[in-house]
Design a protein around this motif. Structure first.
Motif, PDB file in Angstrom:
ATOM      1  N   LYS A 199      42.032  36.669  -6.862  1.00  0.00           N
ATOM      2  CA  LYS A 199      42.079  38.014  -6.305  1.00  0.00           C
ATOM      3  C   LYS A 199      40.801  38.341  -5.542  1.00  0.00           C
ATOM      4  N   LYS A 200      39.668  37.897  -6.058  1.00  0.00           N
ATOM      5  CA  LYS A 200      38.406  38.192  -5.388  1.00  0.00           C
ATOM      6  C   LYS A 200      38.248  37.380  -4.115  1.00  0.00           C
ATOM      7  N   LEU A 201      38.700  36.138  -4.127  1.00  0.00           N
ATOM      8  CA  LEU A 201      38.684  35.341  -2.900  1.00  0.00           C
ATOM      9  C   LEU A 201      39.582  35.976  -1.843  1.00  0.00           C
ATOM     10  N   ALA A 202      40.729  36.449  -2.271  1.00  0.00           N
ATOM     11  CA  ALA A 202      41.653  37.092  -1.328  1.00  0.00           C
ATOM     12  C   ALA A 202      41.051  38.362  -0.745  1.00  0.00           C
ATOM     13  N   SER A 203      40.339  39.125  -1.586  1.00  0.00           N
ATOM     14  CA  SER A 203      39.754  40.378  -1.105  1.00  0.00           C
ATOM     15  C   SER A 203      38.661  40.124  -0.076  1.00  0.00           C
ATOM     16  N   LEU A 204      38.055  38.936  -0.122  1.00  0.00           N
ATOM     17  CA  LEU A 204      37.013  38.568   0.840  1.00  0.00           C
ATOM     18  C   LEU A 204      37.577  37.810   2.041  1.00  0.00           C
TER      19      LEU A 204
END
Length: 224
Positions: A199-204
């Motif tokens: 999720k954090k990779l996607a948000s970036l």
């Protein structure tokens, strides 16, 4: 990153462990030299903090045994002794650095970062893969679109994957390196943290992704 702390003063060991865990390290503790060597047989440590004055085997004896076996894991000697002879002895026997008690927590963590960084990436505190950078000093994950500060286990998992891009890492290896032998956590916790990281990779807007291979583990790969 996983460290072994060998320190026989239990209150000090507890305090140092708390400092290191706040700085996103996984820490195993030994309270005498013989126990430290038994832990080191596993070969899973990225760094060792080794007190000199310990029962059964002192720090110098542990260091000598370690280097005789060809184990080059970086070692920080931690001791109440401040004599130059002791420092020279430790360094000549293969220690990477030396810190005298009492010490400032910031100096301890800075010295650990320096000695482990030398072993892994020739001086850089940052790991990069694709358009993503992980800063080991600030625990920030960043891309051209922004940055996020990772929690402890998230940071350690992504650090392990970014040090080994495209290589499959099993759930058992994550458990061993990050949660430790004595953890009561179920292996399913690995999937939970993989989900957080995705999720954090996607948000970036990362151009890399964490891929899962059934019964084989997880790998960090470029997106196709």
């Amino acid at each position: 990153m996983r460290l072994l702390l060998a320190e026989d003063e239990r209150p000090l060991s507890k305090a140092i462990t708390a400092i290191l865990e706040r700085n996103h390290y996984t820490v195993d503790t030994a309270f005498d030299g013989q126990e430290a060597l038994e832990y080191l047989e596993s070969g899973i440590y990225d760094g060792i903090i080794l007190d000199i004055m310990m029962p059964k085997m002192n720090g110098f004896e542990v260091l000598a045994a370690l280097r005789r076996k060809g184990n080059l894991t970086p070692v920080l000697m931690l001791t109440a002794k401040s004599e130059i002879d002791d420092k020279v002895t430790g360094l000549d026997m293969g220690a990477n650095d030396y810190l005298t008690k009492p010490f400032d927590a910031r100096e301890l963590t800075a010295r650990i970062r320096a000695m482990t960084r030398t072993q892994t990436d020739h001086g850089s505190s940052r790991l990069s893969f694709g358009n993503i950078t992980l800063d080991r000093a600030t625990f920030e994950l960043s891309s051209p679109t922004g940055s996020i500060c990772l929690a402890n286990k998230e940071f350690q998992m992504l650090e392990l994957m970014m040090c080994n891009p495209r290589q499959r890492i099993s759930a058992d290896r994550f458990m061993e390196r990050i949660w430790g032998y004595d953890s009561e956590a179920d292996v399913s916790v690995v999937w939970v943290y993989i989900s957080y990281l995705r999720k954090k990779l996607a948000s970036l807007q990362a151009n890399i992704q964490i891929r899962a291979a059934r019964n084989a583990g997880y790998s960090l790969e470029e997106q196709i």
